[in-house]
Scaffold this active site. Structure first.
Site, PDB file in Angstrom:
ATOM      1  N   ASP A  25       0.887  -1.213  -0.078  1.00 51.96           N
ATOM      2  CA  ASP A  25       0.009  -0.218   0.005  1.00 51.96           C
ATOM      3  C   ASP A  25       0.823   1.352  -0.179  1.00 51.96           C
ATOM      4  O   ASP A  25       0.466   2.320   0.334  1.00 51.96           O
ATOM      5  CB  ASP A  25      -0.834   0.008   1.319  1.00 51.96           C
ATOM      6  CG  ASP A  25      -2.068  -1.208   1.044  1.00 51.96           C
ATOM      7  OD1 ASP A  25      -2.086  -1.499  -0.072  1.00 51.96           O
ATOM      8  OD2 ASP A  25      -2.499  -1.604   2.262  1.00 51.96           O
ATOM      9  N   GLY A  43       1.541   2.706  -2.843  1.00 55.37           N
ATOM     10  CA  GLY A  43       0.864   3.505  -3.926  1.00 55.37           C
ATOM     11  C   GLY A  43       1.539   3.167  -5.272  1.00 55.37           C
ATOM     12  O   GLY A  43       1.511   3.732  -6.186  1.00 55.37           O
ATOM     13  N   LYS A  44       1.856   1.958  -5.206  1.00 52.21           N
ATOM     14  CA  LYS A  44       2.416   1.398  -6.502  1.00 52.21           C
ATOM     15  C   LYS A  44       1.484   1.212  -7.725  1.00 52.21           C
ATOM     16  O   LYS A  44       1.882   1.998  -8.687  1.00 52.21           O
ATOM     17  CB  LYS A  44       2.915  -0.151  -6.383  1.00 52.21           C
ATOM     18  CG  LYS A  44       4.152  -0.304  -5.326  1.00 52.21           C
ATOM     19  CD  LYS A  44       4.622  -1.711  -5.454  1.00 52.21           C
ATOM     20  CE  LYS A  44       3.758  -2.759  -5.125  1.00 52.21           C
ATOM     21  NZ  LYS A  44       3.009  -2.742  -3.599  1.00 52.21           N
ATOM     22  N   PHE A  57      -1.323   3.344  -7.789  1.00 54.20           N
ATOM     23  CA  PHE A  57      -1.535   4.650  -8.172  1.00 54.20           C
ATOM     24  C   PHE A  57      -0.709   5.438  -9.006  1.00 54.20           C
ATOM     25  O   PHE A  57      -1.061   6.073 -10.054  1.00 54.20           O
ATOM     26  CB  PHE A  57      -1.521   5.487  -6.638  1.00 54.20           C
ATOM     27  CG  PHE A  57      -2.097   6.986  -6.731  1.00 54.20           C
ATOM     28  CD1 PHE A  57      -2.722   7.394  -7.584  1.00 54.20           C
ATOM     29  CD2 PHE A  57      -0.841   7.887  -6.375  1.00 54.20           C
ATOM     30  CE1 PHE A  57      -3.267   9.039  -7.515  1.00 54.20           C
ATOM     31  CE2 PHE A  57      -1.018   9.371  -6.451  1.00 54.20           C
ATOM     32  CZ  PHE A  57      -2.190   9.724  -6.955  1.00 54.20           C
ATOM     33  N   LYS A 111       0.893  -6.700 -14.269  1.00 49.23           N
ATOM     34  CA  LYS A 111       0.977  -7.069 -12.710  1.00 49.23           C
ATOM     35  C   LYS A 111       1.203  -8.608 -12.886  1.00 49.23           C
ATOM     36  O   LYS A 111       0.126  -9.264 -12.679  1.00 49.23           O
ATOM     37  CB  LYS A 111      -0.129  -6.683 -11.984  1.00 49.23           C
ATOM     38  CG  LYS A 111       0.091  -6.698 -10.419  1.00 49.23           C
ATOM     39  CD  LYS A 111      -1.020  -5.905  -9.774  1.00 49.23           C
ATOM     40  CE  LYS A 111      -0.572  -6.107  -8.166  1.00 49.23           C
ATOM     41  NZ  LYS A 111       0.470  -5.697  -7.607  1.00 49.23           N
ATOM     42  N   ASP A 171      -6.279  -3.923  -8.443  1.00 48.36           N
ATOM     43  CA  ASP A 171      -4.935  -3.232  -8.707  1.00 48.36           C
ATOM     44  C   ASP A 171      -4.852  -3.522 -10.603  1.00 48.36           C
ATOM     45  O   ASP A 171      -4.782  -2.694 -11.335  1.00 48.36           O
ATOM     46  CB  ASP A 171      -3.872  -3.531  -7.982  1.00 48.36           C
ATOM     47  CG  ASP A 171      -4.012  -2.951  -6.603  1.00 48.36           C
ATOM     48  OD1 ASP A 171      -4.710  -2.114  -6.529  1.00 48.36           O
ATOM     49  OD2 ASP A 171      -3.126  -3.307  -5.977  1.00 48.36           O
ATOM     50  N   ALA A 184       4.806  -6.826  -6.326  1.00 49.79           N
ATOM     51  CA  ALA A 184       3.516  -7.041  -5.451  1.00 49.79           C
ATOM     52  C   ALA A 184       4.324  -6.818  -3.964  1.00 49.79           C
ATOM     53  O   ALA A 184       5.270  -7.461  -3.722  1.00 49.79           O
ATOM     54  CB  ALA A 184       3.250  -8.500  -5.620  1.00 49.79           C
ATOM     55  N   PRO A 226       1.004  14.854  -4.153  1.00 50.27           N
ATOM     56  CA  PRO A 226      -0.150  15.244  -2.939  1.00 50.27           C
ATOM     57  C   PRO A 226      -1.032  14.496  -2.914  1.00 50.27           C
ATOM     58  O   PRO A 226      -1.674  13.820  -3.776  1.00 50.27           O
ATOM     59  CB  PRO A 226      -0.148  16.529  -3.401  1.00 50.27           C
ATOM     60  CG  PRO A 226      -0.395  16.594  -4.768  1.00 50.27           C
ATOM     61  CD  PRO A 226       0.666  15.622  -5.181  1.00 50.27           C
ATOM     62  N   TRP A 227      -1.760  14.252  -1.517  1.00 50.14           N
ATOM     63  CA  TRP A 227      -3.141  13.872  -1.516  1.00 50.14           C
ATOM     64  C   TRP A 227      -3.954  14.791  -2.439  1.00 50.14           C
ATOM     65  O   TRP A 227      -3.992  16.130  -2.038  1.00 50.14           O
ATOM     66  CB  TRP A 227      -3.412  13.632  -0.093  1.00 50.14           C
ATOM     67  CG  TRP A 227      -4.941  13.040   0.048  1.00 50.14           C
ATOM     68  CD1 TRP A 227      -5.099  11.743   0.208  1.00 50.14           C
ATOM     69  CD2 TRP A 227      -6.383  13.516   0.256  1.00 50.14           C
ATOM     70  NE1 TRP A 227      -6.578  11.266   0.229  1.00 50.14           N
ATOM     71  CE2 TRP A 227      -7.167  12.478   0.135  1.00 50.14           C
ATOM     72  CE3 TRP A 227      -6.655  15.014  -0.156  1.00 50.14           C
ATOM     73  CZ2 TRP A 227      -8.560  12.850   0.305  1.00 50.14           C
ATOM     74  CZ3 TRP A 227      -8.201  15.193  -0.115  1.00 50.14           C
ATOM     75  CH2 TRP A 227      -8.822  14.177   0.027  1.00 50.14           C
TER      76      TRP A 227
END
Length: 226
Positions: A13, A15-16, A18, A38, A55, A119, A207-208
Site C-alpha cells: 500500500d 502507492g505502486k 496509483f 502485474k 489493482d 507485489a 500530494p493527496w
C-alpha cells in the site's frame, strides 16, 4: 526506443498502483502505446467466472494496448496474503522463469512504454528459493521506487534502495507519495534526508489530491523525467 520500468514500493500500500496507473495514463496522453503488467497478485474477487485483482484491473483499463486480463495478471490468488503462502495453499508453484516467460510473451505486443508492477515490497518471496526481486534481475529493468511518506519511511526507503543496488539494478527515480489527508510530522525534514541519501533523483512529490488536472500535471512531469 521502447521504455520499460519496474515499479516497486517501500511496503504494501505504498502507492505502486496509483503511480503505475498515473504514468500509463500520462503516456497515453502523450500518444504512446502503453502496456502495464502485474505478473502476480494476491487478493482477488470472482468476476464473470474469473478471479481478478482490483489493482490489475485498474492497470488493464489504463493501458492503450488492449490485452486480455490473463496477460496483464497471469498469476492471481484469491486471499490477500503473501504470494508464496497463497501459492502453497493453492498448491500452485510460482517461479521466476514462469513469470519471466509470461512478461516477455506479453511484451512481444508492439508498445512504446511499459510498466511492470510488483507485489508488496522489493524482497517479496515467490517460493522457498526465489524472490520477486529475482524476476526484476532476470528482466534487467530499471526501477521506479514509490516511497510511502509516513513514519518509518526513511528506513524502508534506504534499505530498499540498498537492496536494488546490491542486485546491480538502476533506480530510475523515486516518488514521494503522500496518500494521507495530512502530511507526516516533519515531512520537509524527512524528504530532505531521502533526497540526500537515495542514489536516484526525486521524480515528484505526489500530494493527496482529488483534482485530476493537478495530478495529471504531476504524472506528465514524471513521464518527461524518465
Amino acid at each position: 526506443m521502447k521504455k520499460r520500468f519496474f515499479v516497486t514500493g517501500t511496503d504494501t500500500d505504498a502507492g505502486k498502483t496509483f503511480v503505475t496507473v498515473g504514468l500509463l495514463e500520462a503516456a497515453k496522453r502523450a500518444g504512446l502505446r502503453t502496456m502495464g503488467l502485474k505478473p502476480v497478485s494476491a487478493g482477488a474477487s470472482l468476476i464473470d467466472g474469473e478471479l481478478k485483482n482490483d489493482d490489475a484491473l485498474q492497470i488493464q483499463q489504463a493501458c492503450s494496448v488492449k490485452m486480455h486480463y490473463s496477460q496483464v495478471n497471469p498469476i492471481v490468488f484469491e486471499p490477500a496474503i503473501a504470494p508464496h503462502i497463497a501459492s502453497q495453499q493453492a498448491n500452485k508453484l510460482v517461479t521466476v522463469s514462469r513469470l519471466e516467460g509470461y512478461i516477455k510473451g506479453a511484451m512481444l505486443t508492439p508498445h512504446d512504454f511499459a510498466l511492470v508492477e510488483g507485489a508488496g515490497g522489493w524482497r517479496v518471496p515467490l517460493n522457498d528459493r526465489e524472490l520477486l526481486s529475482d524476476l526484476v534481475k532476470a528482466l534487467d529493468l530499471p526501477v521506479i521506487l514509490v516511497v510511502n511518506m509516513k513514519l518509518g519511511c526513511l528506513n524502508h526507503a534506504i534499505l530498499t534502495a540498498e537492496s536494488i543496488a546490491r542486485d546491480s539494478l538502476k533506480i530510475a527515480g523515486w516518488v514521494a507519495n503522500n496518500g494521507d489527508l495530512q502530511k507526516m510530522s516533519c515531512y520537509d525534514e524527512n524528504l530532505a534526508t531521502l533526497k540526500a541519501i537515495l542514489p536516484a533523483p526525486l521524480l515528484s512529490e505526489l500530494p493527496w489530491c482529488t483534482e485530476s488536472e493537478k495530478l495529471n500535471l504531476e504524472f506528465d512531469r514524471i513521464l518527461e523525467a524518465l
